[in-house]
Design a protein around this motif. Structure first.
Motif, PDB file in Angstrom:
ATOM      1  N   GLY A  72       0.636  -1.140   0.062  1.00  0.00           N
ATOM      2  CA  GLY A  72      -0.508   0.134  -0.566  1.00  0.00           C
ATOM      3  C   GLY A  72       0.580   1.582  -0.139  1.00  0.00           C
ATOM      4  O   GLY A  72       0.914   2.506  -0.451  1.00  0.00           O
ATOM      5  N   LEU A 118      -4.569   3.275  -6.564  1.00  0.00           N
ATOM      6  CA  LEU A 118      -4.024   3.255  -5.673  1.00  0.00           C
ATOM      7  C   LEU A 118      -3.089   4.127  -4.382  1.00  0.00           C
ATOM      8  O   LEU A 118      -2.920   3.650  -2.911  1.00  0.00           O
ATOM      9  CB  LEU A 118      -2.970   1.997  -5.476  1.00  0.00           C
ATOM     10  CG  LEU A 118      -3.630   0.751  -6.447  1.00  0.00           C
ATOM     11  CD1 LEU A 118      -2.149   0.195  -7.105  1.00  0.00           C
ATOM     12  CD2 LEU A 118      -4.119  -0.077  -5.421  1.00  0.00           C
ATOM     13  N   ASP A 121      -5.135   5.027  -1.748  1.00  0.00           N
ATOM     14  CA  ASP A 121      -5.677   4.515  -0.584  1.00  0.00           C
ATOM     15  C   ASP A 121      -7.068   4.064  -0.449  1.00  0.00           C
ATOM     16  O   ASP A 121      -7.698   3.752   0.835  1.00  0.00           O
ATOM     17  CB  ASP A 121      -4.748   4.746   0.845  1.00  0.00           C
ATOM     18  CG  ASP A 121      -4.155   3.465   1.524  1.00  0.00           C
ATOM     19  OD1 ASP A 121      -4.715   2.295   1.289  1.00  0.00           O
ATOM     20  OD2 ASP A 121      -4.381   4.138   3.013  1.00  0.00           O
ATOM     21  N   PRO A 123     -10.208   1.757   0.102  1.00  0.00           N
ATOM     22  CA  PRO A 123     -10.961   0.982   0.574  1.00  0.00           C
ATOM     23  C   PRO A 123     -11.587  -0.560  -0.166  1.00  0.00           C
ATOM     24  O   PRO A 123     -11.383  -1.664  -0.004  1.00  0.00           O
ATOM     25  CB  PRO A 123     -12.187   1.082   1.565  1.00  0.00           C
ATOM     26  CG  PRO A 123     -12.514   2.690   1.103  1.00  0.00           C
ATOM     27  CD  PRO A 123     -11.273   3.159   0.692  1.00  0.00           C
ATOM     28  N   ARG A 124     -11.480   0.232  -1.078  1.00  0.00           N
ATOM     29  CA  ARG A 124     -12.245  -1.108  -2.780  1.00  0.00           C
ATOM     30  C   ARG A 124     -11.682   0.108  -3.231  1.00  0.00           C
ATOM     31  O   ARG A 124     -12.185   0.600  -3.944  1.00  0.00           O
ATOM     32  CB  ARG A 124     -12.918  -1.234  -2.692  1.00  0.00           C
ATOM     33  CG  ARG A 124     -13.793  -2.435  -1.765  1.00  0.00           C
ATOM     34  CD  ARG A 124     -15.354  -2.367  -1.426  1.00  0.00           C
ATOM     35  NE  ARG A 124     -15.037  -3.074   0.301  1.00  0.00           N
ATOM     36  CZ  ARG A 124     -15.738  -4.304   0.065  1.00  0.00           C
ATOM     37  NH1 ARG A 124     -15.813  -5.495  -1.163  1.00  0.00           N
ATOM     38  NH2 ARG A 124     -16.125  -4.780   1.357  1.00  0.00           N
ATOM     39  N   TYR A 146      -9.739  -5.213  -2.398  1.00  0.00           N
ATOM     40  CA  TYR A 146      -9.269  -4.508  -1.161  1.00  0.00           C
ATOM     41  C   TYR A 146      -8.326  -3.734  -0.913  1.00  0.00           C
ATOM     42  O   TYR A 146      -7.187  -4.791  -0.531  1.00  0.00           O
ATOM     43  CB  TYR A 146      -9.832  -5.161  -0.627  1.00  0.00           C
ATOM     44  CG  TYR A 146     -11.300  -6.380  -1.053  1.00  0.00           C
ATOM     45  CD1 TYR A 146     -11.520  -7.543  -1.928  1.00  0.00           C
ATOM     46  CD2 TYR A 146     -12.184  -6.097  -0.585  1.00  0.00           C
ATOM     47  CE1 TYR A 146     -12.182  -8.467  -3.197  1.00  0.00           C
ATOM     48  CE2 TYR A 146     -13.133  -6.069  -1.741  1.00  0.00           C
ATOM     49  CZ  TYR A 146     -13.711  -7.450  -2.252  1.00  0.00           C
ATOM     50  OH  TYR A 146     -14.818  -8.032  -3.156  1.00  0.00           O
ATOM     51  N   ARG A 147      -8.830  -3.410   0.836  1.00  0.00           N
ATOM     52  CA  ARG A 147      -7.417  -2.961   1.511  1.00  0.00           C
ATOM     53  C   ARG A 147      -7.356  -3.706   2.634  1.00  0.00           C
ATOM     54  O   ARG A 147      -8.758  -4.020   3.329  1.00  0.00           O
ATOM     55  CB  ARG A 147      -7.723  -1.052   1.629  1.00  0.00           C
ATOM     56  CG  ARG A 147      -6.192  -0.574   1.828  1.00  0.00           C
ATOM     57  CD  ARG A 147      -7.259   0.519   2.484  1.00  0.00           C
ATOM     58  NE  ARG A 147      -6.111   1.322   3.115  1.00  0.00           N
ATOM     59  CZ  ARG A 147      -6.313   1.360   4.825  1.00  0.00           C
ATOM     60  NH1 ARG A 147      -7.301   1.302   5.374  1.00  0.00           N
ATOM     61  NH2 ARG A 147      -5.192   2.209   5.133  1.00  0.00           N
ATOM     62  N   GLU A 149      -5.372  -3.881   6.469  1.00  0.00           N
ATOM     63  CA  GLU A 149      -4.277  -3.321   7.144  1.00  0.00           C
ATOM     64  C   GLU A 149      -3.630  -4.899   7.975  1.00  0.00           C
ATOM     65  O   GLU A 149      -4.390  -5.672   8.697  1.00  0.00           O
ATOM     66  CB  GLU A 149      -4.800  -2.941   8.123  1.00  0.00           C
ATOM     67  CG  GLU A 149      -4.977  -1.749   7.869  1.00  0.00           C
ATOM     68  CD  GLU A 149      -5.059  -0.633   8.663  1.00  0.00           C
ATOM     69  OE1 GLU A 149      -5.228  -0.313  10.127  1.00  0.00           O
ATOM     70  OE2 GLU A 149      -6.167   0.328   8.865  1.00  0.00           O
ATOM     71  N   ILE A 154       0.253  -1.563   4.779  1.00  0.00           N
ATOM     72  CA  ILE A 154      -1.232  -1.603   4.549  1.00  0.00           C
ATOM     73  C   ILE A 154      -0.864  -2.964   3.009  1.00  0.00           C
ATOM     74  O   ILE A 154       0.298  -2.554   2.170  1.00  0.00           O
ATOM     75  CB  ILE A 154      -1.423  -0.949   3.931  1.00  0.00           C
ATOM     76  CG1 ILE A 154      -2.016  -0.112   5.560  1.00  0.00           C
ATOM     77  CG2 ILE A 154      -2.393  -0.118   3.266  1.00  0.00           C
ATOM     78  CD1 ILE A 154      -2.255   1.478   5.546  1.00  0.00           C
ATOM     79  N   HIS A 156      -2.923  -3.934  -0.889  1.00  0.00           N
ATOM     80  CA  HIS A 156      -3.774  -4.279  -1.465  1.00  0.00           C
ATOM     81  C   HIS A 156      -3.431  -4.922  -2.313  1.00  0.00           C
ATOM     82  O   HIS A 156      -2.964  -5.554  -3.239  1.00  0.00           O
ATOM     83  CB  HIS A 156      -4.203  -2.740  -2.822  1.00  0.00           C
ATOM     84  CG  HIS A 156      -4.480  -1.553  -1.920  1.00  0.00           C
ATOM     85  ND1 HIS A 156      -5.218  -1.291  -1.561  1.00  0.00           N
ATOM     86  CD2 HIS A 156      -3.066  -0.534  -1.105  1.00  0.00           C
ATOM     87  CE1 HIS A 156      -5.616  -0.195  -0.970  1.00  0.00           C
ATOM     88  NE2 HIS A 156      -4.295   0.635  -0.536  1.00  0.00           N
TER      89      HIS A 156
END
Ligand code: C2E
Ligand code: MG
Ligand code: MG
Length: 633
Positions: A72, A118, A121, A123-124, A146-147, A149, A154, A156
């Motif tokens: 990420g 990307l 950042d 979440p989707r 999908y992101r 953690e 982080i 993806h």
């Protein structure tokens, strides 16, 4: 015990690599369970997780679609499943060294489209992009991500789906759609946009003009006498002419103007931005000029002209319907004014058109409802004042409009073709009345009947006259036919391909006499007169009116009489209203006269005084006029 259990990276990825939301939620839930410190024996949790891990690993490695894990922060490739490696042709180690945009870019979007998403950042994410394989192959892919953690990291997780086939099908469908669209919105023959296209684009153009405060012009263009070309030269020639015309209109207009073939020989040109009315004049003149040059079709030159009607936004209307209607009205006005010209719409035109439409519909009914009648006006020998003939004049007593003058409805009857049955009605009445007078013992005089060019073209007039005179046992020699100069010299083919001249020849063979009505207002061609051996010339009222005061009118009338005498043609002067005119005409050697001074048109019942060839008693003319006040003649 939170924190003591660490999920491996591979493990988490496997969780996410499964289909849909559930595995991720399952993964999160499990982490949450662990994080929340639910009293679950660690060994049992570990065992469960090991089982889960195996399943997730399998899902990652055996997934048919490509799965990619991207860091990420650095946006470096961290992991790629075997399906993706196979599809790309790169091994994981190679992929890890490659920048993301080297693999996923293209497909119409900016090369950094995936990176840009990307970097935010999200979440989707969901993106359609291109995938460049080692082999050089290019695939269209849909990437959903999908992101995650994982600890402080982080990630993806991107799942790729090959949509190349879908895209291909879509492109084919689009192309088909566009082709169908083009077919539906264009005219097959000329390739120009059609009426549907106009309906789709004109409202938008009007809106644009409204927003920008500009004027917009709609030009309604109708070719003159196209039907005649089509009928006489064949449809193939007609089609070629239409193509050439379409081409010429297109080249005389700007690229952003709309040129549409509405169907038949009708075209619409929309001038989108008009800065001044002169611009319309310029364009309309350019079109008429461009069309005026002969078109070579199969080596033969063909000349066509157009009548153009123009309506203006916002002056004449603010909707497509209104603008088209007004330009159509103006086009008819252009036709009326002799064709091959253009007219701007005016409200007067609309009023006239409405009146015309009203006349047309009630004229049809008038024939059946016996509202039409025939009056007779004597033609008189100037020297003896004897009535030598009676001219039939059509009368229409309209129930609402009252007495409608022939000038107002004869043109409408001609346009609609109604003049054929109406003309036959007049002829039959004239012949019938002549037979009735004869039956009553009167010495009848010839009857002069006005004949329209349309009657000659659209019906077999000689046959009609032969039939009617036979039926009522009246000699065709008792008929004079009044034709205008244009009818006589019309070169157009008429009924059964016969020319007007041929039809007139047959009428003469029957024994009918031919008069040229309104002489002086048309071609007034000497050579034609010689060739057609007409029996009478009727000098138009406009020359007679100021005969006594206007020297040029006098000169014209003098010339006509001299010329007619030379050609052995009798002359009738129309519209005599004063004694001085009559005297002047007598001095000039004119044989016959017709006019209110001598006698007004009267209905059948009042005609007996004009029969038996007796001289008119001009002293009692006034009392006749008073009697006629009620008849409207
Ligand atoms: P036209 O054949 O030239 O007929 C003469 C017109 O002048 C008639 O008008 C007549 O009433 C009018 N007139 C006669 N003497 C005088 C005069 O001294 N002063 C004035 N101001 N006018 C006079 P009308 O009846 O209104 O007819 C007008 C035109 O309508 C005719 O002109 C003819 O072209 C046409 N028309 C009339 N009846 C028929 C018909 O049965 N068939 C066809 N095709 N046309 C007809
Ligand atoms: Mg006449
Ligand atoms: Mg006349």
């Amino acid at each position: 015990m939170p924190g003591t259990l660490r999920l491996s990276l591979r493990h988490t990825v496997a969780i996410c690599g499964l289909k849909g939301r559930e595995p991720l939620e399952l993964g999160s839930a499990m982490l949450a369970v662990v994080g929340a410190g639910v009293p679950l024996p660690l060994w049992r949790l570990a065992r469960r997780l090991r089982g889960v891990r195996g399943a997730y690993e399998a899902a990652f490695t055996q997934a048919p679609q490509g799965v990619l894990v991207v860091d990420g922060r650095s946006l470096d490739i961290v992991d790629a499943n075997p399906a993706l490696q196979r599809s790309l042709g790169y091994r994981l180690a190679e992929l890890r060294k490659m920048p993301l945009e080297q693999i996923f870019s293209g497909d119409g979007g900016p090369p950094e489209a995936l990176l840009a998403q990307l970097r935010e950042d999200p979440p989707r994410l969901m993106i359609e992009t291109g995938q460049r394989c080692r082999s050089g192959r290019f695939l269209h892919v849909e990437i959903s991500g999908y992101r995650l953690e994982v600890g402080s990291r982080i990630l993806h997780v991107l799942s790729t789906r090959d949509i190349t086939m879908r895209r291909r099908v879509e492109a084919q469908l689009l192309e088909k759609q566009q082709h169908l669209d083009h077919l539906a919105h264009h005219d097959q023959l000329t390739g120009l946009p059609n009426r549907l296209f106009l309906a789709a684009h004109l409202p938008g153009a009007i809106e644009d003009a409204k927003r920008s405060g500009n004027m917009l012009a709609v030009l309604f263009l109708d070719l003159d006498r196209f039907k005649h070309i089509n009928d006489s030269r064949g449809h193939e020639t007609g089609d070629k002419l239409l193509k050439a015309v379409a081409q010429r209109i297109r080249t005389t207009t700007r690229t952003d103007d709309i040129v549409v073939r509405m169907g038949g020989d009708e075209f619409i040109v929309v001038l989108k931005t008009i800065s001044s009315p002169e611009q319309i004049n310029e364009t309309a003149s350019r079109i008429t000029e461009a069309l005026a040059a002969p078109v070579l079709i199969d080596g033969r030159p063909l000349v066509t002209t157009a009548s153009i009607g123009v309506s203006l936004f916002p002056r004449d209307g603010s909707s497509m319907g209104e603008l088209l209607r007004q330009s159509d009205t103006a086009m008819y006005q252009a036709k009326d004014r002799g064709r091959n010209n253009f007219q701007l719409f005016s409200p007067v035109m609309e009023r006239k058109l409405k009146e015309r439409i009203a006349i047309e519909s009630s004229l049809r009914a008038a024939l059946q409802a016996r509202q039409l009648d025939v009056h007779y006006q004597p033609i008189v020998d100037i020297e003896s004042h004897r009535v030598v003939a009676l001219e039939t004049l059509l009368r229409w007593r309209h129930p609402a409009l009252g007495f409608v003058a022939p000038q107002r409805f004869v043109a409408v009857a001609e346009e609609t073709g109604l003049i054929v049955p109406i003309g036959e009605f007049v002829l039959e009445r004239a012949i019938e009345d002549s037979a009735r007078w004869r039956a009553a013992g009167a010495e009848v005089v010839p009857i002069s009947v006005n004949i329209s060019a349309v009657q000659l073209q659209r019906s077999d007039l000689p046959a009609t006259i032969a039939r009617l005179t036979r039926t009522h046992r009246v000699s065709p020699t008792m008929l004079q036919l009044e034709l205008t100069e244009s009818t006589l010299f019309e070169r157009r083919e008429g009924h059964n391909g016969e020319s007007s001249q041929d039809a007139i020849g047959r009428l003469r063979e029957l024994g009918a006499r031919i008069a040229i009505d309104d002489f002086g207002t048309g071609y007034s061609s000497l050579s034609y007169l010689k060739r057609w051996r007409v029996d009478y010339l009727k000098i138009d009222r406009s020359f007679v009116r100021d005969l006594v005061t206007d020297v040029s009118d006098l000169a014209i009338v003098e010339a006509i009489i001299a010329m007619a005498r030379h050609l052995n043609i009798e002359v009738v002067a129309e519209g005599i209203e004063g004694w001085q005119q009559l005297e002047k005409l007598r001095q000039l050697g004119c044989s016959y006269a017709q006019g209110y001074l001598l006698a007004r048109p009267v209905p059948f019942d009042l005609c007996h005084r004009y029969l038996n060839g007796q001289p008119l008693d001009l002293t009692c003319q006034e009392s006749v006029e008073q009697a006629l006040g009620a008849t409207g003649s």
